[in-house]
Design an enzyme around this catalytic site. Structure first.
Site, PDB file in Angstrom:
ATOM      1  N   HIS A   1       0.809  -1.227   0.000  1.00  0.00           N
ATOM      2  CA  HIS A   1       0.000   0.000   0.000  1.00  0.00           C
ATOM      3  C   HIS A   1       0.849   1.287   0.000  1.00  0.00           C
ATOM      4  O   HIS A   1       0.822   2.064  -0.934  1.00  0.00           O
ATOM      5  CB  HIS A   1      -0.898   0.038   1.243  1.00  0.00           C
ATOM      6  CG  HIS A   1      -1.774  -1.157   1.422  1.00  0.00           C
ATOM      7  ND1 HIS A   1      -2.896  -1.412   0.660  1.00  0.00           N
ATOM      8  CD2 HIS A   1      -1.695  -2.174   2.313  1.00  0.00           C
ATOM      9  CE1 HIS A   1      -3.471  -2.535   1.072  1.00  0.00           C
ATOM     10  NE2 HIS A   1      -2.772  -3.013   2.066  1.00  0.00           N
TER      11      HIS A   1
HETATM   12  O1  RIB Z   1      -5.262  -0.172   4.674  1.00  0.00           O
HETATM   13  C1  RIB Z   1      -3.878  -0.150   4.445  1.00  0.00           C
HETATM   14  C2  RIB Z   1      -3.220   0.896   5.288  1.00  0.00           C
HETATM   15  O2  RIB Z   1      -3.430   0.597   6.668  1.00  0.00           O
HETATM   16  C3  RIB Z   1      -1.681   0.937   5.121  1.00  0.00           C
HETATM   17  O3  RIB Z   1      -1.224   2.242   5.331  1.00  0.00           O
HETATM   18  C4  RIB Z   1      -1.199   0.045   6.226  1.00  0.00           C
HETATM   19  O4  RIB Z   1       0.122   0.375   6.659  1.00  0.00           O
HETATM   20  C5  RIB Z   1      -2.181   0.372   7.316  1.00  0.00           C
HETATM   21  O5  RIB Z   1      -1.753   1.580   7.939  1.00  0.00           O
END
Ligand code: RIB
Ligand code: CA
Length: 310
Positions: free
Chosen positions: A240
């Protein structure tokens, strides 16, 4: 002239890869990391942030920030990231202390002291620190060049509830403040991060770098991808947060639309949903560049090349 950025983060293995990518890229000047409670409590995210900076062999200040959302109890994600938030490989205890200034005070001071439009904020976790800074010092809002954040979901729907993505769900009131601030927003939702899936081949490329960074990234990925591959039945896991940093370095890797995005803060059923007007069916003003596509191979090529520099 490198682009000045502040990375607001809740490490998190994917935060860690994003931070390493930024520290390896001459296009960016990381002024500081600001830690926030999210994947794991603040006591751990602040420590993890220090460990990541030292793993990269850099000297960047780490400021501890808010330990709870604006108006709700903290929800964490140890089920994804492990109890330390950086499970996968043991790292040495931080050798350098946290900076003494609170993250919110640092964000306010940095924006007041630098020329307008010279600092980009890169939130990778819940938006509590950013929203608190905006509430406490509204004068800094027009001084922010841009906010490029990981959060939200529309076509991909939620990952922590059926309707909401984790970062927005943890602090929806903070997200509403940021999305309504008027600051130019670039949003990396699950719609795009779920197309940036890791692969066994890439993990082995990381391991074969033969460096502490390569070993750490491979081990972190081995650990955190097990949750997503089991849940989604995919061969790899979404990376992500590095999408935020990759966008700053190579924006052409991503495609999206400038649309209106509002945050659900009232309904318990859909709390934290990013209501993205992708088809422009409302008259609501566009407030965000909402990403939907990524050149997955180009993204991983950039990651491998840059992480190989550390
Ligand atoms: O949903 C994904 C996000 O939530 C990413 O930033 C992961 O590190 C968590 O913080
Ligand atoms: Ca994160």
């Amino acid at each position: 002239m490198p682009r000045k950025i502040i990375i607001d983060t809740d490490p998190g293995q994917d935060d860690a890869v994003a931070i390493l990518l930024a520290l390896a890229s001459p296009e960016l000047e990381v002024l500081a990391l600001t830690a926030v409670a999210g994947n794991v409590p603040l006591a751990l995210t602040q420590r993890n942030a220090c460990q990541i900076v030292e793993l990269a062999g850099k000297h960047i200040p780490v400021h501890a920030g808010c330990d709870a959302p604006l108006a709700r109890k903290l929800v964490t994600a140890e089920h994804v990231h492990g109890k330390t938030g950086l499970d996968g490989i043991p790292l040495p205890d931080p050798a350098h202390p946290l900076h003494g200034q609170h993250a919110v005070d640092f964000i306010i001071q940095a924006l007041r002291e630098h020329p307008t439009g010279s600092i980009t904020l890169c939130p990778l976790g819940p938006l509590t620190n950013i929203a608190t800074a905006f509430q406490r010092a509204p004068d800094i809002i027009p001084k922010v060049a841009e906010i490029v954040l990981m959060g939200g979901a529309y076509f991909e729907v939620g990952n922590i509830t059926p309707a909401a993505e984790f970062n927005i769900y943890v602090d929806p009131e903070a997200a509403e403040i940021v999305f309504r601030s008027g600051v130019p927003l670039v949003v990396m939702p699950l719609d795009v991060t779920h197309k940036a899936l890791t692969s066994r081949e890439w993990v082995e490329e990381m391991r074969s770098l033969g460096t502490p960074v390569g070993q750490a990234v491979a081990s972190w990925t081995d650990f955190f991808e097990r949750f997503d591959t089991a849940k989604y039945g995919s061969a790899g896991a979404p990376l992500h947060d590095p999408c935020v940093i990759a966008y700053l370095i190579e924006p052409a890797l991503f495609t999206g639309r400038h649309i209106n995005v509002e945050i659900e803060t009232g309904s318990e059923l859909t709390l934290g949903m990013t209501v993205a007007d992708w088809w422009r069916v409302t008259k609501r003003e566009p407030n965000a560049m909402f990403m939907g596509g990524v050149d997955r191979d180009g993204f991983y090529r950039l990651l491998t090349e840059r992480l190989g520099r550390l």
